[in-house]
Design an enzyme around this catalytic site. Structure first.
Site, PDB file in Angstrom:
ATOM      1  CG  ASP A 104      -2.066   1.154   1.227  1.00 50.13           C
ATOM      2  OD1 ASP A 104      -1.754   1.894   0.520  1.00 50.13           O
ATOM      3  OD2 ASP A 104      -3.051   1.087   2.049  1.00 50.13           O
ATOM      4  CG  HIS A 140      -3.415   5.075  -0.066  1.00 51.60           C
ATOM      5  ND1 HIS A 140      -3.572   3.550  -0.420  1.00 51.60           N
ATOM      6  CD2 HIS A 140      -4.426   5.674  -0.858  1.00 51.60           C
ATOM      7  CE1 HIS A 140      -4.499   3.772  -1.234  1.00 51.60           C
ATOM      8  NE2 HIS A 140      -5.198   4.762  -1.537  1.00 51.60           N
TER       9      HIS A 140
END
Lengths: 483, 145, 483, 145
Positions: free
Chosen positions: D17, D19
């Site tokens: 991930d 983000h």
């Protein structure tokens, strides 16, 4: 009685008041002096008229839903839900259709059937039947400013009861609650009956009680060109002001073309200020209301959200004082309270996101303002002339002559000669001018606009084009093009 | 086709309902389909539908109700027709028939039980109404073909 | 290897191709000559590149969702649902995050776990693992043009497999799929790996096969000023064109201020045309993509519909060639297919209602275009200078120097010195210019805009203002004002 | 307060991930609340969380997962901590933890069973995380007050 745009004397008013209050037993409980005291204790945050003035000052656009059910507690719950969950700034009480036709016995029946069925079989709140005490239960249990919204040609008893009950805003007018809402009630009668309502608000004003009055702007809600509804709105504003009303909201129903919609609100504000000033009512506070698209909606809720959002955006960019909100259930009838709250929240999000974005007048907006003003002046000045300087008499004569004309209205008292259609950019124009007293320049303008579209579509302007436009938004477009 | 040959159809918005737009379009479309439309407009009480049907020898009554009171307003119309001796007339009803978002199938059942021959949901294509009308008239030997 | 913006020779390309295809067993099934034949039979209506060109010609704005799940049949069903129920013009295949990191073993595990769980445990479609045959099952079972959308720094094998499988559009780029998607992968490496992908598309083009390439416009999707993302987009466009790519879509993520958003699309189009022409690539077909708001969304679905609608309106008024659509579940993670279709339908309704409404350049839009162009030129010309006339080398140097800089990026290879914030009208400006090579005029412009807002809010511009802006839309506003 | 006195907290976005925005803001807010943040950034494997916690003697690990793979990525972190001898460290997790819109209570239960002390839904107020952290540290006698 001879209809005149002239402030009623107290004698005139009180001469017929007893008869009005006798129309239904609940009228007996109306006590004006006590009602004035009641109003004096309504706090500003729950005061409709005051909240509008504040919003205008701060350049905010307030949200307001439509909502009403048969029974008091259910109505209270509905409104509080829309206030808390829907974040509505202003609250309505939509009145049921029997009450609008003064069919109080049928409304009573509706209340009883609703109690038995455990759900509302009325499409609104029958305030006359619930009486002053019932109305006050609503006023006192709901945390927000409240307005009566209806569609009642003879709204005198409803006005007496709801205002005595503590409502601080009252929608309607002698034209806008006749032409779209009645079939065979004369304009003389409804204008006269609404003079009563306006005079009642004026007498409250004489006692220091501010009550907002709002003519119903969108009329039939179906492709009504701005100048047509503006002329009616400004006349009703003048009629109200003459009777002593001091706090007036004039309205307009979204057409869908952004420039025309922004221009319409600007033109309405400017013209109304001018006409009220010039006709001797300089002390009215004027605000505006923008109605999200009043025509047919897509059945699909996601698409309906799109239509609602576009109305919210136009209202915000036009800086209307308030916006009347549609719901994702619009195509399917009266919405659930959840759907109603959804429409409000979508609108709130758009208004807030656009609040900081000024929309300076572009050439396109300014030229729409110019044409709307020119058209509206043509109509208003002719109405004044037909009435020999009296807007009430002029209105009756003007409707008979088609100088005032409302498309798709149920009333026999409008000629129904004009036919609107969209131009190639989606602005609402007239493909049949009917008897509207427009200058040749303006007539040519509309014809050129219609020809431009007809050419683009390879067909002549016809009633089929009007039908196509009426259904276009519900089918997912603005302009009803052939396939 | 001469005017006297055209099948007559009664059109109206029932009860205290004043929604006029669809009514005007329906009149236009049904007329264009070759029927003679007797349009009672809005705010029409049940007896006016029945009286107009008798006076004009109409073969169908098309009732619209857009404002949610349809359940109260439409109940008993079949009975009135029977009492007046036109018990077998076609009765169509359409619009926003009840308050609130309801399952249309339930609504339809309810109105079929009330004696309506066809029940339409909001947003129905007018072409479908015309087709149904032609088919129903044909089945009853009332077709113009 | 020395990184240069120079078209790879076939020898260069084929020298490393074997190694790429060996990265995972499914690479063995890639057969270029057979793939060219396969592409030749893809009908125009399912051809992404061709549909974009057609839309540009007709002035239409196409809708495209994001969507991808672990298993082939479920993925097919999802896409067909978005096509029929969501009325999507263009379809995606969003690739899962393991594949994006080349973790094909983990992706395989995700496929197995998804089969067992009966629901997708991957956030996208693991195309490499499914291989050419699996990909073709998707291509052949889905009725619409398909693009690969991902976020993969090294997307060479993914490109080989999906293009051989019949995809006609491929998102990504050496900067836009590094800086927002990687932590410690060097720009030399990603630009080089993306030259491979671009060259692959170029070789397809040499065989008469048109494939669309789209750099990822919004970068970190968080208050990225238009000039910052435009500079990256135009560089990636040039890098792609040099490798023989002929069909390029450049993108921009909505900021929220209407004038700035319209201006951004116009400026992007104009600048990209100019730079591609001036640097020797006059034969590229350029289209644009507008991404609906990429930052935080309100959790409330009705409010999310409002945000989606505003993005749809801006895309339509800007006349972007396509719009990437958000969903009412945005705040809650990966949407259900129903929510995805809802976002598409809301967007479709807005686009259709605005399709007929031209938005002529106002003074406000033109002055935004001017500032965006001036800023972007400053950056691009400095990049070119730092690279001694080579945009690839210049990009590496520019990121090291902060001449190119992306706010809130995870990558170590961007300085992260610039800090954006909204001005008083909601346009995204820079409150810290960082090392961007702006003229003093431009620096003063940004400072004046920030001062104007700070004054209006009675506080100084600070990191708190940036945080407030980041969360503002999810909290129902555009500008993050203090309370 | 001197720097060496500040409680250390490990921060990172787990798995594949990337983000970064929330991560940067969380770092800012937790630092402002008086903690020393060891921010591992995005794309952090489980072992990096554990190693960083051991190296810095951190009292809590705050795991974020925004991209829907949380269920796969987060499983087993408590076990790793136990194996590494820091089995009682506070483990918080938050974000969009699973693919698709799911009932948060089910998600929470699942992650509590995996051994996380606190599970946050998307959009949680960062102030709440700070409050929880202070309370949990206090209960464990690790508070700075």
């Amino acid at each position: 009685m001879e209809l005149k745009n002239k402030k009623w004397t107290h004698d005139q008013f009180y001469a017929i008041r007893g008869e009005v209050l006798n129309q239904w037993p609940t009228g007996a409980a109306v006590d004006f002096a006590e009602a004035v005291k009641y109003h004096e204790n309504i706090p500003a945050k729950k005061h409709f008229a005051k909240q509008l003035v504040k919003a205008k000052k701060n350049g905010r656009t307030l949200t307001q839903p439509r909502a009403g059910v048969a029974l008091i507690n259910e109505h209270i719950n509905l409104l509080n839900f829309l206030r808390t969950e829907g974040e509505a700034d202003l609250l309505p009480t939509t009145i049921d259709s029997y009450t609008r036709q003064n069919q109080y016995a049928e409304a009573e029946n509706g209340i009883e059937e609703s109690k038995r069925a455990g759900r509302s079989l009325l499409n609104g709140f029958p305030a006359v039947n619930h009486g002053v005490a019932g109305v006050r239960k609503v006023i006192e249990s709901v945390n927000g400013p409240l307005q009566v919204r209806h569609g009642t040609p003879d709204a005198r008893l409803l006005g007496e009861i709801t205002l005595a009950g503590g409502y601080t805003a009252y929608e309607g007018g002698g034209i806008s609650y006749n032409i779209p809402y009645a079939k065979s009630v004369s304009l003389e009668k409804t204008i006269y009956d609404w003079q009563y309502c306006d005079r009642l608000v004026g007498i409250y004003a004489e006692h220091g009680i501010e009550i907002n009055r709002e003519p119903f702007g969108p009329l039939t809600g179906t492709l009504v060109p701005p100048s047509v509804s503006h002329a009616v709105a400004i006349i009703e504003g003048i009629l109200a002001a003459e009777q002593g009303v001091k706090n007036i909201t004039l309205g307009y129903g979204q057409c869908g073309n952004l420039f025309q919609d922004i221009a319409a609100i600007k033109a309405l504000e400017q013209l109304a200020e001018e006409y009220l000033n010039n006709h001797g009512y300089p002390d009215c506070v004027l605000t505006t209301v923008f109605h999200q698209w009043m025509g047919g909606f897509p059945q699909d809720e996601a698409k309906a959200f799109g239509v609602i959002s576009w109305g919210a955006a136009a209202a915000a960019l036009a800086k209307a004082t308030k916006v009347i909100v549609k719901t994702p259930h619009e195509a399917l009838g009266i919405p659930t309270k959840e759907a109603n709250a959804q429409g409000l929240k979508t609108t709130r999000q758009l208004i807030n996101m656009l609040a900081d974005q000024p929309f300076p007048l572009s050439i396109e907006v300014q030229s729409e303002i110019d044409i709307i003003k020119a058209e509206t002046r043509c109509i208003l000045d002719k109405v004044y002339e037909l009435g020999n300087g009296d807007f009430a008499q002029g209105t009756v004569a003007a409707f008979a002559a088609g100088v005032l004309d409302v498309p798709f209205a149920p009333s026999r008292y409008t000629l129904n000669k004009i036919l609107p259609a969209r131009d190639n950019h989606g602005a609402v124009r007239l493909f049949d001018i009917g008897n509207l007293p427009f200058t040749q320049d303006i007539i040519d303008f509309h014809q050129a606009k219609m020809n431009e579209r007809a050419k683009a579509e390879g067909r002549n302007a016809s009633f089929q084009m009007v039908i196509d436009d009426i259904y276009a938004i519900s089918k997912g477009r603005l302009v009803g093009r052939p396939h | 086709m001469m005017q006297q040959e055209r099948t007559k159809v009664i059109l109206g918005v029932i009860g205290a309902d004043c929604h006029a737009v669809g009514n005007k379009i329906l009149e236009h479309v049904i007329t264009a389909a070759g029927y003679e439309v007797v349009n009672l407009g809005v705010l029409v009480p049940q007896e006016d539908f029945v009286n107009a049907a008798i006076e004009t020898d109409a073969k169908a009554i098309l009732v619209a109700s857009l404002y949610g009171h349809g359940e109260i307003d439409c109940r008993g119309l079949r009975g009135r027709c029977e009492e007046a001796g036109i018990g077998d007339i076609l009765l169509y009803v359409g619009g926003n028939l009840v308050v609130g978002k309801t399952d249309f199938h339930e609504v339809k059942e309810k109105f079929l039980e009330m004696g309506y021959n066809r029940v339409y949901e909001p947003g129905v294509l007018l072409e479908r109404v015309i087709e149904d009308l032609q088919q129903d008239l044909q089945e009853r030997g009332l077709s113009r073909d």
